[in-house]
Design a protein around this motif. Structure first.
Motif, mmCIF file in Angstrom:
data_model
loop_
_atom_site.group_PDB
_atom_site.id
_atom_site.type_symbol
_atom_site.label_atom_id
_atom_site.label_comp_id
_atom_site.label_asym_id
_atom_site.label_seq_id
_atom_site.Cartn_x
_atom_site.Cartn_y
_atom_site.Cartn_z
ATOM 1 N N ILE A 142 0.877 -1.230 0.140
ATOM 2 C CA ILE A 142 -0.031 -0.048 0.034
ATOM 3 C C ILE A 142 0.772 1.224 -0.094
ATOM 4 N N ILE A 174 2.229 2.221 -3.426
ATOM 5 C CA ILE A 174 1.249 2.768 -4.239
ATOM 6 C C ILE A 174 0.980 4.171 -3.933
ATOM 7 N N HIS A 175 0.845 4.396 -2.776
ATOM 8 C CA HIS A 175 0.818 5.811 -2.109
ATOM 9 C C HIS A 175 1.833 6.541 -2.734
ATOM 10 N N ALA A 176 3.127 6.251 -2.606
ATOM 11 C CA ALA A 176 4.322 6.962 -2.842
ATOM 12 C C ALA A 176 4.389 7.220 -4.495
ATOM 13 N N GLY A 177 3.496 6.505 -5.177
ATOM 14 C CA GLY A 177 3.508 6.769 -6.636
ATOM 15 C C GLY A 177 4.431 5.706 -7.251
ATOM 16 N N CYS A 178 4.883 4.734 -6.600
ATOM 17 C CA CYS A 178 5.685 3.764 -7.495
ATOM 18 C C CYS A 178 5.052 3.020 -8.510
ATOM 19 N N GLY A 179 5.654 3.437 -9.831
ATOM 20 C CA GLY A 179 4.911 2.921 -10.928
ATOM 21 C C GLY A 179 5.465 1.612 -11.613
ATOM 22 N N ARG A 182 9.174 6.237 -10.056
ATOM 23 C CA ARG A 182 9.497 5.716 -9.076
ATOM 24 C C ARG A 182 9.459 4.335 -9.103
ATOM 25 N N LEU A 200 0.489 7.057 6.604
ATOM 26 C CA LEU A 200 1.214 7.878 5.510
ATOM 27 C C LEU A 200 0.550 8.965 5.072
ATOM 28 N N ILE A 204 6.547 14.533 0.506
ATOM 29 C CA ILE A 204 6.914 13.916 -0.979
ATOM 30 C C ILE A 204 8.127 14.747 -1.539
ATOM 31 N N ARG A 208 10.850 14.758 -4.798
ATOM 32 C CA ARG A 208 11.092 14.088 -5.999
ATOM 33 C C ARG A 208 12.701 14.636 -6.484
#
Lengths: 315, 636
Positions: free
Chosen positions: B254, B257-262, B312, B425, B430, B432
């Motif tokens: 989870i 996903i929240h962190a924007g791991c693609g 990510r 979370l 965040i 980048r």
């Protein structure tokens, strides 16, 4: 640095003025580099939309001489890195380059599994039969019983048949080129890049220092009075599957390509051996998440995704 | 070296008194066919839904079918993060659960779980299983025998349905739950509503059957149990019934996903793959591609490629897979990729080792996972919630410091279920990192590895107009060209390593370490990773039952190492006990290397099992009573 004008792309656009190849004189890598730059100019993509991912070896240095994004990676892992690059940003045109030892030896597992996936990549294998950078050991393409002047003993391992292996692995575009047959190689690279799916070009090339068997004279056939290489198209060979839904045609074309792949000696075929229009890995991903059909992960996967529904599923 | 094993633990606190909601429950039986997992997980979920705090952990063999599984559920009115040695209720589906197996008795290593049953505790067993009741030989516990299959059959037939073993025997897993509910005075409707949720729409007719099985099991258990009341009861706490019950692997998924791991890659391996499988299921809902690669070399290098292309990226593995990732980690670091995040779910090594068992053996490996000298970050979460939050931060650090980040978790976190309000979370930052754009350079060519004051070179993501560069696994210049000159080599080495100093400076304390408990204490326990659960649970017990005030220094950031604060805390501590799930005391070695302080008192465990709360209590008590040096624990 200025952004290239796509209207006026030439081979020179993709050149790098202040970085010079350290390949030996007469090396086939020069021919391949030249063909890549010409092909990129023809393809019309500006340099920043192109990524060249290479392995380790003499050929692995090729991204240093191309004006594009480039990653000179690890021995045998170029296809893996390229797969990550392409899936992250489908808008990039991704070319992969490496030697025969890199692709068919240390990277053999990735060569096979990349075929299974069919990511939209063009893979150029510089096939000279030897490991040049480590001074001439036999590569997996060196035929059993052969001995170059640099080898202590003749090869006692059987060679791999890259075309046959590519067929068996599911590659959807399989061609053989020759580094010194320029217009043909440029054309093959253009077609490989334009093909949707993983395209392999096994490019025969001389290594003037370590391989005294596969020399320019050998390919020219000075000993037999005619060129050893010949164009498949000139003999009416058509490797393309015209009806991808016809399993019989697919099998027939695969068998024909494998049969051709064993031709060696006085006659060596050059050109497209097999081509099939099949769903790419990216197509399959878009089947799961339709947005991936039009946008790249680069644009979609932003931090801060809403996970409240996911968390609630565990309550 | 003091080796200890095999002796039953001291009784739990307040054993004679009625205990409300403080339950230690265990079910044991064969893998796959026994329904052990579903019984335990349904029971744990029912308790969580009723508002109890739950901690639940599993022991299982590396096998498909048949070998022994034991699954514990511990409940409480206060948060729990570990198991205890004793069990109040033992549900035995086979003989091995009680007595172990003869082949193992040769080693005196797995003698079953009968000895764990608390005085006045209860064993519930299948009357039709091949279990020698006379061998139980304990008159301080009660045995309740139920004929599982008969009970299911009667329940089904009572509803006018023809019994079909293939269709109905799956409900065997409700028998131990129903019996437990009866003894614990716990309403079976907590379970029935869960069954209704789990069953698909076309199988809702099974809900009523399951309810009947639960009812019958409860009735018969009540009848067979001789005493009036069992010493533990479960009382619902409706004010707390909204919390999650989650495993570490899911919490990390989870967080990704929240962190924007693609982009997540993996190769199947225990105990890591559950995380990737969870993510695979989310691919139709979230922009994440989960790619099952041909091995971990491919997994790693694909993730590195995606990171260079600006997405990510992450991968997830256990020790054997991490061994294969070595080469790619070094590559990511020298080319200054933004990541990837590698979650290393440790298991027992070396080599194939103990594929499904606990260990913290990979710390030193994670600190130096490839040849050469290069920067990367290693951070160890202590539980599922920390694992989620640290995974989120790991992506920030990968982006900001342009290096791979290893999240060092383990099987105990991966497979254990714990109740949580949320994953914590929301509100995490965040970052980048620094990007390069065309405007920044003017007419100068872009320098991907530009020497800067901070060591960080703004990155041009592939595809950025005008940013074309090449970089390489060879040593390179600021522009990414291969170069072997002395000055450049030194400058690039220093630039890369300098980023670690920056990370040490910038990463807030809460991600580096935590001191749990009073600042001043008789004993300071030092540990990392998942021992946090049993250690923090042990602290109040040490005080209340043994009069020992103890605190816990949990070190989260292992590279760069918070040397000065650790030195300061240890210098101030009166008596330090190092607790680790390994043979060598690897954190102790790291502390010695980084601070010059050698920790003499160690409590180590390398039997492939996690520390229990009791083992921590025992270790601290023994170390308080005498100078033992190295204490090894095991309670098979």
């Amino acid at each position: 640095m200025v952004v290239a004008d796509t209207e006026r792309l030439t081979a020179k656009t993709f050149g790098v003025e202040d970085s010079h190849p350290d390949w030996c004189g007469g090396c086939g890598d020069f021919g391949i580099l030249s063909a890549v730059k010409q092909a990129l100019a023809k393809l019309g993509r500006p340099p920043h939309e192109v990524a060249v991912i290479s392995g380790i070896g003499c050929s692995g240095k090729i991204p240093h001489y191309i004006n594009a994004y480039g990653l000179h990676t690890l021995h045998g892992r170029a296809l893996n890195v390229a797969t990550g690059v392409k899936l992250a940003n489908q808008d990039l045109e991704v070319l992969v380059a490496g030697g025969d030892g890199d692709g068919y030896g240390i990277g053999a597992g990735y060569f096979v599994n990349s075929g299974r996936r069919n990511v939209n990549l063009a893979y150029l294998v510089h096939n000279n039969g030897v490991y040049g950078l480590t001074k001439g050991q036999a590569a997996p393409t060196m035929r059993r019983g052969q001995k170059t002047k640099g080898m202590a003993e003749a090869a006692i391992q059987e060679s791999v048949n890259p075309i046959g292996l590519a067929i068996a692995s599911g590659y959807t575009f399989i061609a053989r080129g020759y580094a010194m047959a320029q217009p043909d190689l440029v054309d093959l690279i253009v077609r490989a890049v334009q093909h949707r799916g993983t395209a392999l070009i096994d490019i025969l090339q001389p290594c003037p220092i370590y391989n005294d068997l596969m020399t320019i004279d050998f390919f020219r056939g000075r000993d037999i009075g005619h060129n050893r290489t010949y164009r498949l198209a000139d003999e009416g060979f058509d490797g393309r599957v015209h009806d991808p839904s016809n399993q019989d045609e697919i099998v027939a074309k695969q068998q024909a390509a494998i049969a051709k792949s064993f031709e060696w000696g006085d006659r060596i075929p050059i050109g497209v051996l097999y081509q099939l229009d099949a769903p790419t890995y990216e197509d399959e991903l878009a089947g799961r998440l339709p947005e991936l059909g039009t946008s790249s992960l680069l644009d979609l996967a932003a931090p801060g995704q809403d996970i409240s529904r996911l968390q609630d599923a565990y309550r | 070296m003091v080796a200890r094993h095999g002796k039953p633990n001291r009784p739990l606190a307040g054993d004679d008194a009625m205990k409300e909601n403080a339950l230690s429950w265990m079910i044991g039986g064969p893998a796959l066919t026994g329904g052990v997992n579903s019984s335990a997980e349904v029971f744990a979920k029912a308790c969580a839904r009723a508002g109890l705090y739950v901690f639940s952990n599993i022991e299982y063999h590396s096998n498909i079918m048949g070998r022994h599984i034991s699954y514990r559920v511990r409940t409480s009115d206060t948060p729990v993060h570990s198991h205890v040695e004793q069990v109040d209720l033992l549900l035995a589906l086979d003989s091995e659960t009680l007595f172990g197996t003869p082949e193992y008795q040769d080693y005196q290593r797995h003698g079953g779980h009968l000895h764990r049953v608390a005085p006045d505790g209860v064993v519930i067993l299948d009357a039709k299983a091949k279990i020698d009741h006379s061998a139980i030989e304990r008159d301080d516990i009660h045995v309740v025998a139920l004929a599982y299959d008969d009970l299911v059959r009667e329940s089904v037939e009572e509803l006018g349905v023809t019994y079909n073993a293939r269709r109905h025997s799956v409900m065997r897993n409700m028998v131990p739950i129903g019996a437990s509910c009866a003894l614990l005075d716990f309403d079976i409707n907590h379970v029935v509503s869960l069954v209704a949720e789990v069953l698909p729409a076309h199988r809702q007719d099974m809900v009523e059957m399951n309810r009947h099985v639960l009812l019958h099991a409860a009735e018969q258990a009540r009848r067979a149990y001789a005493k009036e009341e069992f010493h533990v009861t479960l009382r619902p706490r409706p004010e707390r019934n909204g919390h999650m019950l989650i495993k570490g692997v899911d919490a990390v998924g989870i967080a990704k996903i929240h962190a924007g791991c693609g982009f997540q890659t993996y190769y199947p391996i225990a105990p890591a793959s559950d995380e990737s499988v969870m993510l695979e299921r989310q691919q139709t809902q979230y922009p994440i591609v989960v790619l099952q690669a041909e091995d971990e070399i491919a997994s790693m290098n694909m993730a590195v490629g995606a990171a260079h292309a600006g997405v990510r990226a992450a991968t997830s593995t256990a020790g054997p897979g991490f061994s294969l990732m070595a080469e790619g980690l070094g590559f990511a670091s020298i080319t200054e990729a933004a990541g990837p995040v590698v979650v290393l779910w440790q298991r027992g090594g070396p080599s194939t080792g103990l594929p499904t068992r606990q260990s913290q053996q990979d710390l030193r490996f994670a600190l130096q996972p490839a040849h050469g000298e290069f920067p990367h970050i290693v951070v160890a979460p202590g539980d599922a919630r920390e694992a989620a939050r640290i995974t989120h931060m790991a992506f920030n650090w990968g982006d900001r410091y342009q290096m791979p980040v290893v999240v060092l978790a383990d099987k105990f976190i991966a497979n254990s279920l714990v109740t949580l309000d949320d994953l914590g979370l929301d509100g995490l930052p965040i970052d980048r990192g620094e990007y390069w754009t065309l405007e920044m350079n003017g007419s100068e060519p872009y320098r991907r590895h530009r020497l800067t004051e901070s060591g960080i070179s703004p990155r041009a993501v592939f595809g950025t107009p005008g940013g074309q560069y090449v970089t390489t696994s060879d040593e390179h210049t600021e522009r990414g060209r291969i170069d072997e000159q002395v000055e450049n080599r030194m400058a690039q080495m220093e630039k890369r390593m300098q980023k670690l100093d920056l990370a040490a400076e910038e990463i807030p304390d809460e991600w580096q370490y935590e001191m749990v408990g009073p600042e001043d204490a008789d004993v300071t326990i030092v540990g990392w990773g998942s021992t946090r659960g049993p250690i923090t649970d042990a602290l109040p017990v040490l005080q209340s039952e043994h009069g020992i005030s103890a605190n816990f220094l949990q070190i989260r950031l292992l590279r760069p190492f918070p040397a000065s604060v650790v030195r300061e805390k240890l210098n101030r501590a009166r008596r330090v006990v190092l607790v680790e799930d390994n043979y060598m005391g690897q954190l102790g070695m790291l502390i010695a290397e980084q601070t010059g302080i050698k920790l003499e008192r160690m409590a180590l465990k390398y039997d492939g099992r996690p520390f229990s709360q009791d083992e921590v209590v025992e270790a601290v008590c023994e170390h308080s009573a005498a100078d033992l040096g190295r204490l090894v624990l095991s309670h098979p």
